[in-house]
Scaffold this motif. Structure first.
Motif, PDB file in Angstrom:
ATOM      1  N   PHE A 435      27.220  53.686  41.889  1.00 31.34           N
ATOM      2  CA  PHE A 435      28.320  53.603  40.884  1.00 31.34           C
ATOM      3  C   PHE A 435      28.671  52.351  40.457  1.00 31.34           C
ATOM      4  N   THR A 436      28.494  52.082  39.297  1.00 27.02           N
ATOM      5  CA  THR A 436      28.434  50.848  38.256  1.00 27.02           C
ATOM      6  C   THR A 436      29.611  51.000  37.853  1.00 27.02           C
ATOM      7  N   GLN A 437      31.134  50.449  37.889  1.00 25.10           N
ATOM      8  CA  GLN A 437      31.795  50.105  36.709  1.00 25.10           C
ATOM      9  C   GLN A 437      32.523  48.826  36.424  1.00 25.10           C
ATOM     10  N   ILE A 438      32.146  49.306  35.141  1.00 30.36           N
ATOM     11  CA  ILE A 438      32.863  47.835  33.480  1.00 30.36           C
ATOM     12  C   ILE A 438      34.249  48.236  33.733  1.00 30.36           C
ATOM     13  N   ASP A 439      35.194  47.772  34.248  1.00 28.99           N
ATOM     14  CA  ASP A 439      36.481  47.371  34.406  1.00 28.99           C
ATOM     15  C   ASP A 439      37.938  46.841  33.353  1.00 28.99           C
ATOM     16  N   ILE A 440      38.933  46.780  32.920  1.00 24.15           N
ATOM     17  CA  ILE A 440      40.041  45.650  32.602  1.00 24.15           C
ATOM     18  C   ILE A 440      40.977  45.846  33.677  1.00 24.15           C
ATOM     19  N   PRO A 441      40.933  44.654  33.870  1.00 23.08           N
ATOM     20  CA  PRO A 441      42.742  44.602  35.044  1.00 23.08           C
ATOM     21  C   PRO A 441      43.542  43.884  33.995  1.00 23.08           C
ATOM     22  N   LEU A 442      44.783  44.727  34.304  1.00 24.29           N
ATOM     23  CA  LEU A 442      45.633  43.684  33.632  1.00 24.29           C
ATOM     24  C   LEU A 442      46.794  43.336  34.661  1.00 24.29           C
ATOM     25  N   THR A 443      47.360  42.265  34.511  1.00 22.51           N
ATOM     26  CA  THR A 443      48.632  42.765  35.800  1.00 22.51           C
ATOM     27  C   THR A 443      49.466  41.584  35.428  1.00 22.51           C
ATOM     28  N   VAL A 444      50.246  41.325  35.965  1.00 18.93           N
ATOM     29  CA  VAL A 444      51.554  40.067  35.730  1.00 18.93           C
ATOM     30  C   VAL A 444      51.816  39.617  37.417  1.00 18.93           C
ATOM     31  N   GLY A 445      51.987  39.045  37.705  1.00 23.28           N
ATOM     32  CA  GLY A 445      52.430  38.291  38.433  1.00 23.28           C
ATOM     33  C   GLY A 445      53.233  36.910  39.199  1.00 23.28           C
ATOM     34  N   TYR A 446      53.997  36.424  40.112  1.00 23.83           N
ATOM     35  CA  TYR A 446      54.571  35.433  40.373  1.00 23.83           C
ATOM     36  C   TYR A 446      53.692  34.508  40.719  1.00 23.83           C
ATOM     37  N   THR A 447      53.933  32.631  40.749  1.00 23.97           N
ATOM     38  CA  THR A 447      53.456  32.019  41.239  1.00 23.97           C
ATOM     39  C   THR A 447      54.127  30.945  41.939  1.00 23.97           C
ATOM     40  N   PHE A 448      53.789  30.785  42.772  1.00 28.93           N
ATOM     41  CA  PHE A 448      55.247  29.792  43.662  1.00 28.93           C
ATOM     42  C   PHE A 448      54.318  28.624  44.061  1.00 28.93           C
ATOM     43  N   LEU A 449      54.213  27.465  42.799  1.00 33.74           N
ATOM     44  CA  LEU A 449      53.363  26.244  42.204  1.00 33.74           C
ATOM     45  C   LEU A 449      53.682  25.457  43.839  1.00 33.74           C
ATOM     46  N   GLY A 450      52.608  24.933  43.736  1.00 33.43           N
ATOM     47  CA  GLY A 450      52.625  23.598  45.377  1.00 33.43           C
ATOM     48  C   GLY A 450      52.476  22.468  44.698  1.00 33.43           C
ATOM     49  N   VAL A 461      47.519  47.096  36.491  1.00 34.79           N
ATOM     50  CA  VAL A 461      46.966  48.058  36.569  1.00 34.79           C
ATOM     51  C   VAL A 461      45.427  47.875  36.172  1.00 34.79           C
ATOM     52  N   MET A 462      43.976  49.071  36.603  1.00 40.56           N
ATOM     53  CA  MET A 462      42.600  48.179  36.057  1.00 40.56           C
ATOM     54  C   MET A 462      42.039  50.106  35.191  1.00 40.56           C
ATOM     55  N   PHE A 463      41.409  48.805  33.883  1.00 40.74           N
ATOM     56  CA  PHE A 463      41.829  50.969  33.293  1.00 40.74           C
ATOM     57  C   PHE A 463      39.854  50.904  32.958  1.00 40.74           C
ATOM     58  N   ASN A 464      39.803  51.981  33.589  1.00 40.22           N
ATOM     59  CA  ASN A 464      38.459  51.818  33.951  1.00 40.22           C
ATOM     60  C   ASN A 464      37.494  52.279  31.981  1.00 40.22           C
ATOM     61  N   LEU A 501      42.473  55.780  35.886  1.00 40.46           N
ATOM     62  CA  LEU A 501      43.612  54.457  35.996  1.00 40.46           C
ATOM     63  C   LEU A 501      43.424  54.242  37.325  1.00 40.46           C
ATOM     64  N   SER A 502      43.927  52.529  37.760  1.00 35.07           N
ATOM     65  CA  SER A 502      44.337  52.438  38.646  1.00 35.07           C
ATOM     66  C   SER A 502      44.678  51.308  39.037  1.00 35.07           C
ATOM     67  N   ILE A 503      45.489  51.478  40.318  1.00 30.90           N
ATOM     68  CA  ILE A 503      46.213  50.207  39.911  1.00 30.90           C
ATOM     69  C   ILE A 503      46.355  49.608  40.894  1.00 30.90           C
ATOM     70  N   ILE A 504      46.399  47.983  41.296  1.00 32.89           N
ATOM     71  CA  ILE A 504      46.214  46.198  41.852  1.00 32.89           C
ATOM     72  C   ILE A 504      46.729  46.213  42.238  1.00 32.89           C
ATOM     73  N   ARG A 526      42.731  48.285  45.141  1.00 35.67           N
ATOM     74  CA  ARG A 526      42.798  48.871  44.018  1.00 35.67           C
ATOM     75  C   ARG A 526      42.548  50.413  45.044  1.00 35.67           C
ATOM     76  N   TYR A 527      43.883  50.688  44.094  1.00 32.18           N
ATOM     77  CA  TYR A 527      43.896  52.590  44.472  1.00 32.18           C
ATOM     78  C   TYR A 527      44.081  53.673  43.058  1.00 32.18           C
ATOM     79  N   PHE A 528      42.504  54.171  43.161  1.00 29.40           N
ATOM     80  CA  PHE A 528      42.687  55.180  41.931  1.00 29.40           C
ATOM     81  C   PHE A 528      43.455  56.225  41.800  1.00 29.40           C
ATOM     82  N   LEU A 529      44.415  56.709  40.559  1.00 32.77           N
ATOM     83  CA  LEU A 529      45.534  56.987  40.444  1.00 32.77           C
ATOM     84  C   LEU A 529      44.734  58.912  40.833  1.00 32.77           C
ATOM     85  N   ASP A 530      43.951  58.953  39.962  1.00 32.18           N
ATOM     86  CA  ASP A 530      43.604  59.932  39.462  1.00 32.18           C
ATOM     87  C   ASP A 530      42.308  60.192  40.582  1.00 32.18           C
ATOM     88  N   PRO A 531      41.872  61.602  41.456  1.00 33.89           N
ATOM     89  CA  PRO A 531      40.446  61.941  41.698  1.00 33.89           C
ATOM     90  C   PRO A 531      38.668  61.764  41.340  1.00 33.89           C
TER      91      PRO A 531
END
Lengths: 556, 179
Positions: A435-450, A461-464, A501-504, A526-531
């Motif tokens: 099963f080959t997939q092409i996806d667009i991941p979009l995330t927000v995050g927080y960085t603890f800089l060291g 989220v990740m859009f397929n 859509l899947s959440i990551i 990564r969890y796929f929201l839809d079956p």
């Protein structure tokens, strides 16, 4: 007795033979079955905690810092216990209260720039009112009232004669100094860049305390002027240094200048210390505005020594990564019927999800408060092994005795031959579905800089875009169905055309090789929201992928 | 007492009492089977335990087109074979041998009971024991046994022959009736 009879006899003897196992075997089975169920829930629990933790972090209102300053209580007590403070003492109690008010107001602030500035302006208004009231010994007309407690202490009618009050004065001075030192210490811990300025503030504080009771107004004014110049120089230097990196700093610095200018007016009247307090407060507020939420401060409000990470400058990053992981697939009945239950069993017993591999690129922007946003493109492939029994045919090679020949001398020769025959039976077979997939991941995050390592928490989220299927599975009509047919009949395609859509969620450890280049490892769920199966298909198939991303990052 | 159908449906739903009922119903027969394949009792218990875990895990895949006992039996046999693969592999390659007719009088066999046969089977070398169990007692073909055990078909045949010979020898010694 020949072999056949021997086997038959033993089989007959052993038929129905039973031996009772030790009871501990059942205990072990029961324990294993229960723990297997628990493990299943643990996976989901861990995932839920990760998502909830990320959501709580971003949505949690800024925690109060009041707990960081336990001296507040004593300040209030001092204010109550020292109703007859002298003008200098009044200045100090007002300063102490200013700090207290600043802390209270800070705890209520939203982290956004606009809110910070609005609150800052409001506080400054309050400061000016207090000063005016303190200098005149009464509240100016037209200004709104501050708290009754503050009025009672600030608008005290007591004059210079009561300056040397042995109880109220000493108590207030010691307590004020203590608070101020604490504030200075705290600020020192928060920012090494302010060391120079803070040393000036400390000197000023000491001088201010020492000057109490000297009675030499001219000397005090002279020293005030010198210190003010020193402060202004330090402030200017600091502004120039910070102005290069932060527009927000510029905006707040303008506010600081306004405070300093107004303080200059009051300092001429002998009310020293306000600009120091105001500046310290602004320093703290500037840092808070620049840093936004600090996770350590939020989680451990009583901890004064939260570690300070990095330089918090705006960054742009490009990531390239590969990922390997495991695909988890869960099949359930979409419709309730005996036939579909049988088919479900057939699919479950034949399919084993295997690995998941992929690679991708990602662009990121990271703001000065540590929050980042990432987006990219990812190509990946999942594999499922299919083991099944072909009940239609099997090819078997057998030895067949052709004939027995007897020559003239009476010698017997057995003639053998090997032939292939096709007979009905069963045969184990195996193939792999990809099963080959092409996806667009979009995330927000927080960085603890060291200095060397960064830790990032990302969620999104990740859009397929593409979902290509190759291979075949048992069809619902007891036949093998080829995946990826262009126009499959309704209800017969086991997989959707798109994964939806899947959440990551992920946690990354980033190691800096140099100023620009770093390496990172990032476990991702990564969890796929839809079956992944269509709604009209007999079975409901849902996916979950756990993977480890490894890659390089270029920052500019 | 619960019917087999209700036990199965209860096990599919993960009900503990149905799992226990299923275990009580088949554990005796399956343990006897495991003993025949295992080297010793502890290994037989391990096979039984792992086999029943698989049964509970895969019970929803039971199609109902054969006997349920046979389905459990196959799981136990495959689990036993897995244990065999974990241990050392038998890789003998012996020539074709035919078993001579048994030198024992037929009435001797009539005096054997199941426990004695079990003991003798357990005394067989591991490879012999597996092939004998699979071929003589379970009815698998040599090709199937060869695939399951990852050995040559000829090896399966030779080990069966030797297993039978050893069993007959043991029976003979037991009754001192070797002719």
């Amino acid at each position: 007795m020949n072999s056949k009879d021997f086997d038959q006899l033993l089989r007959k003897k052993l038929n129905g033979h039973s031996v009772t196992p030790d009871p501990k075997v059942w205990d072990a089975i029961q324990h294993q079955v229960q723990s297997s169920g628990r493990r299943h829930y643990l996976w989901w629990g861990a995932f839920a905690v990760l998502i909830l933790g990320a959501a709580a972090y971003f949505l949690w209102p800024k925690a109060s810092e009041t707990a960081t300053y336990p001296e507040n209580t004593s300040t209030s007590e001092v204010l109550k216990e020292s109703p007859q403070a002298t003008p200098n003492t009044k200045n100090m109690t007002a300063s102490a209260q200013l700090i207290e008010e600043s802390r209270t107001t800070t705890s209520q602030l939203a982290p956004s720039k606009s809110n910070a500035l609005a609150a800052l302006a409001e506080e400054e208004n309050e400061v000016q009112k207090e000063r005016y009231a303190a200098s005149k010994g009464s509240q100016p007309p037209g200004l709104s009232t501050s708290s009754p407690k503050r009025q009672s202490s600030l608008a005290s009618p007591q004059g210079d004669d009561e300056r040397d009050s042995p109880t109220g004065n000493t108590l207030a001075t010691v307590d004020h100094k203590s608070i101020k030192e604490k504030a200075i210490e705290n600020t020192q811990k928060k920012s090494s860049s302010n060391n120079q300025l803070l040393s000036g503030a400390t000197e000023n504080s000491e001088y201010s305390s020492a000057s109490i009771g000297s009675g030499s107004k001219s000397k005090m004014q002279k020293l005030n002027t010198q210190e003010q110049e020193q402060d202004n120089n330090l402030l200017r230097e600091e502004n120039e240094r910070r102005a290069a990196t932060s527009p927000l700093w510029n905006a707040l610095s303008e506010e600081a200048s306004a405070v300093a200018a107004s303080d200059e007016l009051y300092s001429n009247q002998g009310f020293k210390g306000f600009q120091k307090e105001a500046f310290l407060k602004l320093e703290r507020r500037q840092k808070e505005a620049l840093q936004g939420h600090d996770l350590c401060d939020m989680l451990f409000p009583s901890l004064e020594d939260c570690p300070e990470f990095g330089d918090r400058r705006r960054r742009y990053q490009v990531d390239a990564y590969t990922q390997t992981g495991v695909l988890f697939s869960h099949l359930t009945n979409n419709f309730s019927s005996e036939e579909i239950s049988t088919y479900l069993g057939q699919r479950r017993s034949t399919e084993t999800p295997l690995w998941h591999i992929g690679f991708g690129v990602r662009l990121s922007t990271q703001w000065t408060n540590g929050i980042s946003m990432r987006g990219g493109l990812q190509i990946s492939q999942s594999k499922i092994r299919v083991d099944y029994v072909d009940e239609t045919q099997r090819q078997t090679t057998v030895n067949v005795s052709i004939d027995t020949l007897i020559d003239d001398q009476g010698n017997t020769t057995v003639v053998w031959d090997t032939i292939s025959i096709i007979e009905t039976g069963v045969e184990d077979r195996r193939h792999y579905n990809t099963f080959t997939q092409i996806d667009i991941p979009l995330t927000v995050g927080y960085t603890f800089l060291g200095p060397r390592y960064d830790v990032e928490i990302n969620g999104g989220v990740m859009f397929n875009l593409l979902f290509q299927r190759d291979g075949s599975v048992f069809g619902a009509e007891d036949n093998f169905y080829a995946l990826g047919a262009s126009n499959p009949p309704a209800g017969q395609q086991p997989y959707d055309q798109k994964l939806g859509l899947s959440i990551i969620g992920s946690v990354a450890l980033n190691y800096h090789m140099s100023q620009q280049f770093s390496l990172f490892v990032e476990p991702q769920l990564r969890y796929f929201l839809d079956p992944v199966s269509p709604g009209d298909y007999a079975l409901h198939e849902s996916w979950f992928i756990g993977s480890l991303m490894v890659g390089g990052r270029y920052s500019f | 007492m619960l019917s087999e159908e209700k036990i199965i449906s209860g096990c599919i739903e993960g009900q503990g009492d149905c799992q226990k009922a299923l275990y009580d119903l088949y554990s005796g027969k399956m343990f006897a089977l495991c003993i025949r394949y295992a080297k010793h009792k502890a290994e037989a218990e391990d096979i039984l335990q792992e086999g029943f875990i698989k049964v509970f895990d895969k019970i929803d895949t039971f199609r109902g087109d054969g006997s349920f006992e046979g389905w459990i039996r196959r799981i136990m046999i495959h689990t036993a074979i897995k244990y065999y693969h974990k241990a050392s592999r038998q890789n003998e390659s012996l020539g074709w041998e035919t078993l001579p007719d048994s030198p024992l009088r037929p009435e001797v066999y009539g005096q054997l009971d199941a426990d004695q046969i079990m003991e003798m089977i357990q005394e067989l070398p591991k490879g012999y024991r597996l092939v004998f169990n699979l071929y003589s007692l379970e009815g698998y073909k040599h090709k199937e046994i060869a695939d399951m055990l990852d050995i040559g078909e000829s090896t399966s045949r030779s080990q069966l022959t030797k297993a039978r010979a050893m069993l007959q020898e043991m029976i003979g010694k037991m009754y001192s009736l070797v002719l």
